[in-house]
Design a protein around this motif. Sequence first.
Motif, mmCIF file in Angstrom:
data_model
loop_
_atom_site.group_PDB
_atom_site.id
_atom_site.type_symbol
_atom_site.label_atom_id
_atom_site.label_comp_id
_atom_site.label_asym_id
_atom_site.label_seq_id
_atom_site.Cartn_x
_atom_site.Cartn_y
_atom_site.Cartn_z
ATOM 1 N N GLU A 237 0.848 -1.185 0.000
ATOM 2 C CA GLU A 237 0.000 0.000 0.000
ATOM 3 C C GLU A 237 0.888 1.241 0.000
ATOM 4 O O GLU A 237 2.026 1.187 0.467
ATOM 5 C CB GLU A 237 -0.919 0.014 1.231
ATOM 6 N N CYS A 238 0.318 2.334 -0.510
ATOM 7 C CA CYS A 238 1.077 3.591 -0.568
ATOM 8 C C CYS A 238 0.333 4.673 0.215
ATOM 9 O O CYS A 238 -0.897 4.724 0.190
ATOM 10 C CB CYS A 238 1.231 4.072 -2.008
ATOM 11 N N SER A 239 1.079 5.521 0.857
ATOM 12 C CA SER A 239 0.492 6.658 1.559
ATOM 13 C C SER A 239 1.461 7.827 1.529
ATOM 14 O O SER A 239 2.680 7.646 1.476
ATOM 15 C CB SER A 239 0.156 6.287 3.011
ATOM 16 N N VAL A 240 0.895 9.032 1.540
ATOM 17 C CA VAL A 240 1.699 10.244 1.583
ATOM 18 C C VAL A 240 1.920 10.611 3.043
ATOM 19 O O VAL A 240 0.985 10.656 3.831
ATOM 20 C CB VAL A 240 1.002 11.408 0.847
ATOM 21 N N MET A 241 3.179 10.883 3.395
ATOM 22 C CA MET A 241 3.517 11.194 4.785
ATOM 23 C C MET A 241 3.014 12.591 5.149
ATOM 24 O O MET A 241 2.785 13.456 4.303
ATOM 25 C CB MET A 241 5.030 11.124 4.983
ATOM 26 N N ASP A 242 2.850 12.783 6.479
ATOM 27 C CA ASP A 242 2.434 14.098 6.988
ATOM 28 C C ASP A 242 3.405 15.176 6.519
ATOM 29 O O ASP A 242 4.614 14.960 6.433
ATOM 30 C CB ASP A 242 2.395 14.077 8.513
ATOM 31 N N GLY A 243 2.866 16.342 6.247
ATOM 32 C CA GLY A 243 3.672 17.455 5.784
ATOM 33 C C GLY A 243 3.681 17.611 4.286
ATOM 34 O O GLY A 243 4.090 18.645 3.760
ATOM 35 N N ALA A 244 3.236 16.550 3.560
ATOM 36 C CA ALA A 244 3.229 16.625 2.101
ATOM 37 C C ALA A 244 1.863 16.323 1.508
ATOM 38 O O ALA A 244 1.702 16.340 0.293
ATOM 39 C CB ALA A 244 4.264 15.657 1.531
ATOM 40 N N GLN A 245 0.887 16.037 2.350
ATOM 41 C CA GLN A 245 -0.421 15.621 1.842
ATOM 42 C C GLN A 245 -1.161 16.735 1.118
ATOM 43 O O GLN A 245 -2.057 16.466 0.327
ATOM 44 C CB GLN A 245 -1.261 15.082 3.007
ATOM 45 N N ILE A 250 -1.806 10.517 -4.529
ATOM 46 C CA ILE A 250 -1.562 9.254 -5.245
ATOM 47 C C ILE A 250 -2.753 9.000 -6.148
ATOM 48 O O ILE A 250 -3.881 8.849 -5.690
ATOM 49 C CB ILE A 250 -1.370 8.098 -4.252
ATOM 50 N N SER A 251 -2.494 8.948 -7.460
ATOM 51 C CA SER A 251 -3.597 8.727 -8.399
ATOM 52 C C SER A 251 -3.663 7.284 -8.864
ATOM 53 O O SER A 251 -4.658 6.870 -9.448
ATOM 54 C CB SER A 251 -3.451 9.656 -9.614
ATOM 55 N N GLN A 252 -2.582 6.515 -8.637
ATOM 56 C CA GLN A 252 -2.606 5.094 -9.026
ATOM 57 C C GLN A 252 -1.644 4.322 -8.150
ATOM 58 O O GLN A 252 -0.486 4.700 -7.988
ATOM 59 C CB GLN A 252 -2.204 4.926 -10.494
ATOM 60 N N SER A 253 -2.125 3.213 -7.561
ATOM 61 C CA SER A 253 -1.268 2.393 -6.718
ATOM 62 C C SER A 253 -1.679 0.931 -6.866
ATOM 63 O O SER A 253 -2.743 0.530 -6.421
ATOM 64 C CB SER A 253 -1.401 2.826 -5.252
ATOM 65 N N GLN A 254 -0.821 0.148 -7.507
ATOM 66 C CA GLN A 254 -1.093 -1.285 -7.654
ATOM 67 C C GLN A 254 -0.897 -1.991 -6.312
ATOM 68 O O GLN A 254 -0.033 -1.612 -5.520
ATOM 69 C CB GLN A 254 -0.148 -1.895 -8.693
#
Length: 622
Positions: A237-245, A250-254
């Motif tokens: 799974e992918c996630s954006v860390m705090d401070g950059a959200q 994320i528009s696509q994550s296999q």
Amino acid sequence: MKRSIPTLFVAFLGFLNIISCTKDDPISKGFITPGTSQSISLEAGAASSEFVFSTNSNWTARASESWLSVSPSSGGAGENIKLKVSAGENTQYETRSATVTISAGEATLTLTVQQASKKGFEISQASFSIGKDGGNVNIPVKANVSYTCTVSESAKSWLSVTQLKSLTDYTIVLSASKNETYDARTGTVTIAYENQTSTITVTQSQNEEIIVTQKEFEINSKGGELRIPVTTNIEYECSVMDGAQEWITISQSQTRGLEEYSIVLQVAENVGYTGRVGQIKVTGVGKESFITIIQGGNIRITDLGDDFYLHSSGRVIATHYKGRNNDDLLRLIYSKFEDEFDFAFYVYEDDSYFIGGGYSTLMNNIKGIGREIEGNSIYNHNLYAEKLFGTILFGGYQEFNPEIIKHELCHTWANYLRSTYQLIGEQEHEIFAHWGFSDVNGMLGGFDKKTFTANIEGNPKWYHAPNINYSETWDAQGATMGIEDKTYAPLELYLMGLISAEEVPDVTFYSGLSNIPDSRFSLADGYFAAEKSETWSIEDIIERFGAREPAYPNTQKEFRILTVILTKEAREIQDTEWELVDNMLLKMSYAGKDDDNSSLNFWEATLGKATLKVDELDKILK
């Protein structure tokens, strides 16, 4: 009735007199006379200051900014009226300014108020993560002080500081070695200035099966789509860390494993002028990997007219030289800027106009350095550039480097004492403006007398200078090879006005040059023969040319630079070109020891005695 007529007549005359007085009444116009300076400076903490003035009329006072207050805000006519100007603590790291306007009748008086910035540093993100393979961690720091950066004792075996700059907005770069274990590890970095400290936590993941071949990506300020290849044998799974959200999505994550996929990110435009750093975390079955996204700041270009453009850093302008000579360029430059520059750097896009580096003198106002006192009018560059010592030409971006910058700047003051001699192949040449075969050992050439040897093979006229052995033939301009890590020589520092005459050792010049007639002692290795050696003391120099005026320490220590990128045709300057020139100016103007050990900046080369001011061009526009 006979008595009432004179009474009415007198009243009527009084009324006319009132009207007459009101028409020319100075009180209605008012005047304000300042009793103290109209420029007020306040400390960063809660502070106040008094302004004294006199007026012949009722008055009011108001501040232009909410952080600034005045007391009282109004009053009547009087002398030596005291107005208290107050501000709360400035919690920002930038100086702030405001005005106070005093009005009395038709008269107004404006005070300028500046409050100093808070001293310290600011960190926007306190925790960072990095994958098991290690690499760099970029920590943005905004500071106006010199701070320290210390890695915790327990993490020093795998975490280190590889790049640190203080006194500016910069990025601390940490380097983490590869984590060979199957346990995550955590280290801290403490940034400190006096009583202010901040702790950054860096967490490194354990050995894993998620493979990200590239863990750092750069994207320009405009943003857009960014594809990150991932190879994994687990679901993730992918996630954006705090401070950059707010700026990375994320528009696509296999999420299937055992194959190669691309994580597709959308990066928003960065409208600010400073860069930013964000992280993407990829996780699966207790395993994780981190991807760092570095986005550049927004580059704003200001059109100054006549195909002149100013970079948002305030350090560089650009234009073209098509159909323009040096006079034309100077005339156009000084139609836009105040006469504040000591030097103009012309950085040509390539070497088609000029090769190498060159100094073009315009003015000299210093006595005792072997030059006549000369004004710009002698060179027909009069009126608009009275302060300009000269222009320095760089034939291409590759020539805009510390070595040539320091060398050409030195030509403002040296060498105008005497001609020197140079051995090129089999021929001796008389040269000018350089130190040639001498032991001056400075930016304009010469040997290092500490390693210089005489009496080779028992011959008192055979010599060896091993510090200059970088070429099969000596440089035609005066033995100037290998100067990038040199400081200015004592004689050069004296001529520049940075040390006293008492600090200058004797120097020796050699002439009657030839090769040693022995194949073991080649010119390429620094061996030569000389029929004559002549030693000058500083007393000899002063006797010949007079003492330097102005004399140290009452001399100029900061030199203001205008840097111009010059292209053949009018065209858009690419971001990489702006960045290359801007970064070099940042290095050369840095007032302290930097992390680049390959070459010294100007402050280092002058032993901390002088600096270059290259910024705030926007503040001296006409």
